[in-house]
Design a protein around this motif. Sequence first.
Motif, PDB file in Angstrom:
ATOM      1  N   VAL A  59      15.131  40.905 -59.858  1.00 30.43           N
ATOM      2  CA  VAL A  59      14.880  40.654 -58.435  1.00 30.43           C
ATOM      3  C   VAL A  59      13.982  41.754 -57.870  1.00 30.43           C
ATOM      4  O   VAL A  59      14.002  42.890 -58.323  1.00 30.43           O
ATOM      5  N   GLY A  60      13.223  41.393 -56.854  1.00 31.04           N
ATOM      6  CA  GLY A  60      12.371  42.341 -56.157  1.00 31.04           C
ATOM      7  C   GLY A  60      11.065  42.593 -56.895  1.00 31.04           C
ATOM      8  O   GLY A  60      10.800  42.001 -57.937  1.00 31.04           O
ATOM      9  N   PRO A  61      10.221  43.476 -56.316  1.00 25.30           N
ATOM     10  CA  PRO A  61      10.552  44.424 -55.258  1.00 25.30           C
ATOM     11  C   PRO A  61      10.283  43.942 -53.833  1.00 25.30           C
ATOM     12  O   PRO A  61      10.724  44.567 -52.881  1.00 25.30           O
ATOM     13  N   TRP A  62       9.545  42.842 -53.649  1.00 25.29           N
ATOM     14  CA  TRP A  62       9.151  42.403 -52.309  1.00 25.29           C
ATOM     15  C   TRP A  62      10.252  41.589 -51.635  1.00 25.29           C
ATOM     16  O   TRP A  62      11.101  40.994 -52.300  1.00 25.29           O
ATOM     17  N   TYR A  63      10.187  41.517 -50.315  1.00 28.81           N
ATOM     18  CA  TYR A  63      11.013  40.553 -49.591  1.00 28.81           C
ATOM     19  C   TYR A  63      10.371  39.168 -49.683  1.00 28.81           C
ATOM     20  O   TYR A  63      11.047  38.185 -49.935  1.00 28.81           O
ATOM     21  N   VAL A  64       9.045  39.094 -49.469  1.00 25.62           N
ATOM     22  CA  VAL A  64       8.298  37.841 -49.650  1.00 25.62           C
ATOM     23  C   VAL A  64       6.981  38.150 -50.355  1.00 25.62           C
ATOM     24  O   VAL A  64       6.514  39.293 -50.358  1.00 25.62           O
ATOM     25  N   GLN A  65       6.375  37.138 -50.950  1.00 26.20           N
ATOM     26  CA  GLN A  65       5.041  37.254 -51.526  1.00 26.20           C
ATOM     27  C   GLN A  65       4.026  37.068 -50.397  1.00 26.20           C
ATOM     28  O   GLN A  65       3.572  35.969 -50.112  1.00 26.20           O
ATOM     29  N   ALA A  66       3.680  38.160 -49.741  1.00 25.05           N
ATOM     30  CA  ALA A  66       2.891  38.098 -48.513  1.00 25.05           C
ATOM     31  C   ALA A  66       1.395  38.146 -48.788  1.00 25.05           C
ATOM     32  O   ALA A  66       0.944  38.646 -49.820  1.00 25.05           O
ATOM     33  N   ASP A  67       0.625  37.632 -47.839  1.00 23.15           N
ATOM     34  CA  ASP A  67      -0.813  37.824 -47.858  1.00 23.15           C
ATOM     35  C   ASP A  67      -1.092  39.291 -47.547  1.00 23.15           C
ATOM     36  O   ASP A  67      -0.600  39.837 -46.564  1.00 23.15           O
ATOM     37  N   GLU A  68      -1.914  39.934 -48.372  1.00 23.72           N
ATOM     38  CA  GLU A  68      -2.115  41.375 -48.238  1.00 23.72           C
ATOM     39  C   GLU A  68      -3.114  41.759 -47.153  1.00 23.72           C
ATOM     40  O   GLU A  68      -3.169  42.924 -46.742  1.00 23.72           O
ATOM     41  N   PHE A  69      -3.909  40.817 -46.667  1.00 26.33           N
ATOM     42  CA  PHE A  69      -4.900  41.137 -45.651  1.00 26.33           C
ATOM     43  C   PHE A  69      -4.484  40.659 -44.262  1.00 26.33           C
ATOM     44  O   PHE A  69      -4.976  41.184 -43.261  1.00 26.33           O
ATOM     45  N   LEU A  70      -3.609  39.689 -44.185  1.00 24.38           N
ATOM     46  CA  LEU A  70      -3.109  39.233 -42.892  1.00 24.38           C
ATOM     47  C   LEU A  70      -1.820  39.946 -42.501  1.00 24.38           C
ATOM     48  O   LEU A  70      -1.322  39.782 -41.394  1.00 24.38           O
ATOM     49  N   SER A  71      -1.254  40.740 -43.411  1.00 27.63           N
ATOM     50  CA  SER A  71      -0.162  41.658 -43.092  1.00 27.63           C
ATOM     51  C   SER A  71      -0.785  42.981 -42.660  1.00 27.63           C
ATOM     52  O   SER A  71      -1.733  43.450 -43.288  1.00 27.63           O
ATOM     53  N   ASP A  72      -0.268  43.588 -41.598  1.00 26.98           N
ATOM     54  CA  ASP A  72      -0.749  44.928 -41.268  1.00 26.98           C
ATOM     55  C   ASP A  72      -0.031  45.949 -42.149  1.00 26.98           C
ATOM     56  O   ASP A  72       0.863  45.614 -42.928  1.00 26.98           O
ATOM     57  N   GLY A  73      -0.427  47.220 -42.052  1.00 33.76           N
ATOM     58  CA  GLY A  73       0.141  48.243 -42.920  1.00 33.76           C
ATOM     59  C   GLY A  73       1.633  48.380 -42.788  1.00 33.76           C
ATOM     60  O   GLY A  73       2.358  48.512 -43.785  1.00 33.76           O
ATOM     61  N   GLU A  74       2.127  48.342 -41.562  1.00 33.96           N
ATOM     62  CA  GLU A  74       3.562  48.503 -41.337  1.00 33.96           C
ATOM     63  C   GLU A  74       4.341  47.355 -41.960  1.00 33.96           C
ATOM     64  O   GLU A  74       5.403  47.573 -42.561  1.00 33.96           O
ATOM     65  N   SER A  75       3.837  46.147 -41.853  1.00 35.52           N
ATOM     66  CA  SER A  75       4.584  45.007 -42.403  1.00 35.52           C
ATOM     67  C   SER A  75       4.561  45.005 -43.931  1.00 35.52           C
ATOM     68  O   SER A  75       5.510  44.534 -44.558  1.00 35.52           O
ATOM     69  N   LEU A  76       3.504  45.539 -44.561  1.00 39.75           N
ATOM     70  CA  LEU A  76       3.517  45.680 -46.015  1.00 39.75           C
ATOM     71  C   LEU A  76       4.592  46.663 -46.451  1.00 39.75           C
ATOM     72  O   LEU A  76       5.306  46.439 -47.435  1.00 39.75           O
ATOM     73  N   ILE A  77       4.719  47.749 -45.707  1.00 40.83           N
ATOM     74  CA  ILE A  77       5.762  48.735 -46.017  1.00 40.83           C
ATOM     75  C   ILE A  77       7.140  48.128 -45.785  1.00 40.83           C
ATOM     76  O   ILE A  77       8.050  48.269 -46.617  1.00 40.83           O
ATOM     77  N   ARG A  78       7.320  47.433 -44.669  1.00 39.68           N
ATOM     78  CA  ARG A  78       8.624  46.809 -44.377  1.00 39.68           C
ATOM     79  C   ARG A  78       8.964  45.752 -45.419  1.00 39.68           C
ATOM     80  O   ARG A  78      10.133  45.529 -45.718  1.00 39.68           O
ATOM     81  N   ASN A  79       7.948  45.085 -45.943  1.00 36.42           N
ATOM     82  CA  ASN A  79       8.170  44.068 -46.973  1.00 36.42           C
ATOM     83  C   ASN A  79       8.854  44.694 -48.192  1.00 36.42           C
ATOM     84  O   ASN A  79       9.842  44.170 -48.717  1.00 36.42           O
TER      85      ASN A  79
END
Length: 460
Positions: free
Chosen positions: A85-105
């Motif tokens: 399991v992990g490491p992400w919470y979701v498989q996010a888009d890396e350019f539409l996520s801001d820096g803080e949300s990538l860290i929170r992910n």
Amino acid sequence: MAGKDRIVLVLSHTHWDREWYESFESFRYRLVKAMDKLIEILQSSTEYRCFNLDGQLVILEDYLEIRPEMRRVLEELVTSGRIGVGPWYVQADEFLSDGESLIRNLLLGSQIAHEFGDPQKLAYLPDTFGHNSQIPQIARHFGITSSLIWRGVSGDDLPWEFIWEGADGSSLYTYRLPERLGYCNMAFTPEGQPVDSAFFIGSAKGFMENSATGMVVLMDGCDHVQPSESILPFIDQLKETDNCLSCKQALFNDLAAELKKRIPATEGIRVLHGQLKNVNISKRGYFNFILPNVLSSRCKNKRENFDALNWLESYAEPLASFALLLGKRHPGGFLQKAWKLVLQNLAHDSIGGCSVDEVHLDVSRRYSHSIEISRNIAMDSLSSLSGAASEGENDFFVVFNPSQCPTSPVEIEIDLPHIAFDNLSKRPVVKNEKGEEVDFQISSLRETEKSLNYLAVRRL
């Protein structure tokens, strides 16, 4: 690498787009069946070694909301190394996520993973539409040293293994999947036929020719597929064809360990710098486009994303933290809920705007709920901060600047008693916290009738 060091890692997985060409609940219905099937296989077969849950913890949350009685079973399978399991919470888009949300992910993924066992230490990014130059830096701060990617890197002269160096100089030992089929390369053939032993063995040996370290990664799975034991005999047959070659089912952690061991020991490993957004130029195949138009599609969702992140990052969290310093209870549960709603929307097919209409209606609803939570936290925290600043019987107001830079002038809207309209001498005087008068100007006055609102009632 010497012949005896050659290894084939089979990553059994399912790539789970939470919503895409069907809505979330339709996909979840299929997810529950797939998870039930996985648990059945793992409990009945010791030969089926392990399974990777697509590097995102939201899958467990979605499943356990329907099957809460299976939590203990999943904890045992994760702890015993049967499910990764992990490491992400979701498989996010890396350019539409801001820096803080990538860290929170990663932060949220790590927190939830630890409830079941240890999170996997591999930046697994198989299907995001290009790669942000800050990923190596962010991943390193979470103890992650390796990554597995597909889109955004291509070229017949580039081995599968390379070092990815981010904008700040941080680096990840990286394996890229073959251009054609990528994370589905052992789910079916390029012609759409079932995989047989000849295709499995041929692919493993063919891919080995492009390996700089003597390692090949085969992906046993694809979008929304149920796990299957059909891969097991092929693994045995491959080992029988060459006793100097090992082959096994593996977790992402196994791949990370091999990359960490092999890449530093291999001369001439290429280093790729910064963001990775190359289109496919390989003659081996196609089908790993970076889909750049997702950056602007469904613009309404993009605006909602900005508003939701702004409310969370600039208002709700800092104000709640200031209020905490004055003794107010911190709304951690509400903040986590607001962040989860935003992060769920940042999944690459959700924020990307490439899904059916119902999906993007759901995205809007999640943003609306997140903003509503953040707005209530911000207003409640401001109320506490304002109350702590009050002295005497004079009316007062507090101005909060969410920017990191000074702002002037400031325009605010306040209620004045009716006497202020009738008698100019009753117009207010504005003083700062030191009692010094502050220059101000009334830009407009508007007479309205207002009913008593809930703020005038003793608050719970």
